[in-house]
Design an enzyme around this catalytic site. Structure first.
Site, PDB file in Angstrom:
ATOM      1  N   CYS A 186      -2.842  -1.254   7.045  1.00  0.00           N
ATOM      2  CA  CYS A 186      -2.173  -0.169   7.721  1.00  0.00           C
ATOM      3  C   CYS A 186      -2.773   0.275   8.506  1.00  0.00           C
ATOM      4  O   CYS A 186      -1.534   0.994   8.612  1.00  0.00           O
ATOM      5  CB  CYS A 186      -2.173   0.693   6.060  1.00  0.00           C
ATOM      6  SG  CYS A 186      -1.558  -0.068   3.745  1.00  0.00           S
ATOM      7  N   GLU A 227       0.676   4.103   1.900  1.00  0.00           N
ATOM      8  CA  GLU A 227       0.922   4.159   3.664  1.00  0.00           C
ATOM      9  C   GLU A 227       2.358   3.626   3.610  1.00  0.00           C
ATOM     10  O   GLU A 227       3.048   4.493   4.189  1.00  0.00           O
ATOM     11  CB  GLU A 227      -0.251   4.070   4.140  1.00  0.00           C
ATOM     12  CG  GLU A 227      -1.195   4.610   3.894  1.00  0.00           C
ATOM     13  CD  GLU A 227      -2.084   3.970   3.049  1.00  0.00           C
ATOM     14  OE1 GLU A 227      -3.682   4.544   3.343  1.00  0.00           O
ATOM     15  OE2 GLU A 227      -1.837   2.855   2.104  1.00  0.00           O
ATOM     16  N   CYS A 279      -6.369   1.538   4.663  1.00  0.00           N
ATOM     17  CA  CYS A 279      -7.375  -0.012   4.426  1.00  0.00           C
ATOM     18  C   CYS A 279      -6.987  -0.469   6.066  1.00  0.00           C
ATOM     19  O   CYS A 279      -6.221   0.309   6.965  1.00  0.00           O
ATOM     20  CB  CYS A 279      -6.661  -0.800   3.806  1.00  0.00           C
ATOM     21  SG  CYS A 279      -5.101  -1.672   4.270  1.00  0.00           S
ATOM     22  N   CYS A 283       0.778  -1.183  -0.186  1.00  0.00           N
ATOM     23  CA  CYS A 283       0.246   0.188  -0.053  1.00  0.00           C
ATOM     24  C   CYS A 283       0.727   1.370   0.171  1.00  0.00           C
ATOM     25  O   CYS A 283       1.764   0.997   0.656  1.00  0.00           O
ATOM     26  CB  CYS A 283      -0.433  -0.021   1.084  1.00  0.00           C
ATOM     27  SG  CYS A 283      -2.224  -0.851   1.352  1.00  0.00           S
TER      28      CYS A 283
END
Length: 129
Positions: free
Chosen positions: A91, A56, A88, A54
């Site tokens: 994360c 992040e 998400c 991801c």
């Protein structure tokens, strides 16, 4: 929490990265994070058939390469910069473990707001990171 000018600039930074770099199925989401001293780090997600990272997490890793141990605020955008999305669940857990006092920018792109990480509801299946 009130949106500061630096928060708006962070949204603009993530949006610019998304518009510039999220042009394929491999990179669809961009994130930008700011440190307390004003440094900004950005990154995009990495999609692959076997796994992915991801945006992040890419930002956390990018900041770590520069010796950063604390992030103050983060924002994630999708749809080539047209939508602010919440991190998400995976994360959120990583962000909570590393940066429990993190501020997260969420909401519609034309009216985003800042919330403490701990106040974000569970993302569920609709979140993209």
């Amino acid at each position: 929490m009130e949106m500061r000018d630096t928060d708006r600039a962070l949204v603009q930074a993530a949006t610019a990265v998304a518009k510039l770099r999220c042009r394929s199925q491999h990179h669809t989401v961009a994130s930008a994070a700011r440190t307390a001293d004003g440094r900004v780090f950005s990154g995009v997600n990495v999609e692959h058939g076997t796994a992915g990272a991801c945006a992040e997490l890419v930002v956390i890793a990018t900041a770590a390469t520069q010796g950063v141990t604390a992030l103050e605020t983060i924002v994630t955008v999708a749809d080539r910069g047209r939508e602010v999305v919440a991190p998400c669940d995976r994360c959120r857990q990583v962000l909570r473990d590393y940066f429990p006092a993190l501020r997260v920018i969420v909401g519609p792109l034309d009216d985003p707001r800042v919330v403490p990480l701990g106040e974000l509801p569970t993302a569920g299946s609709g979140s993209v990171g």
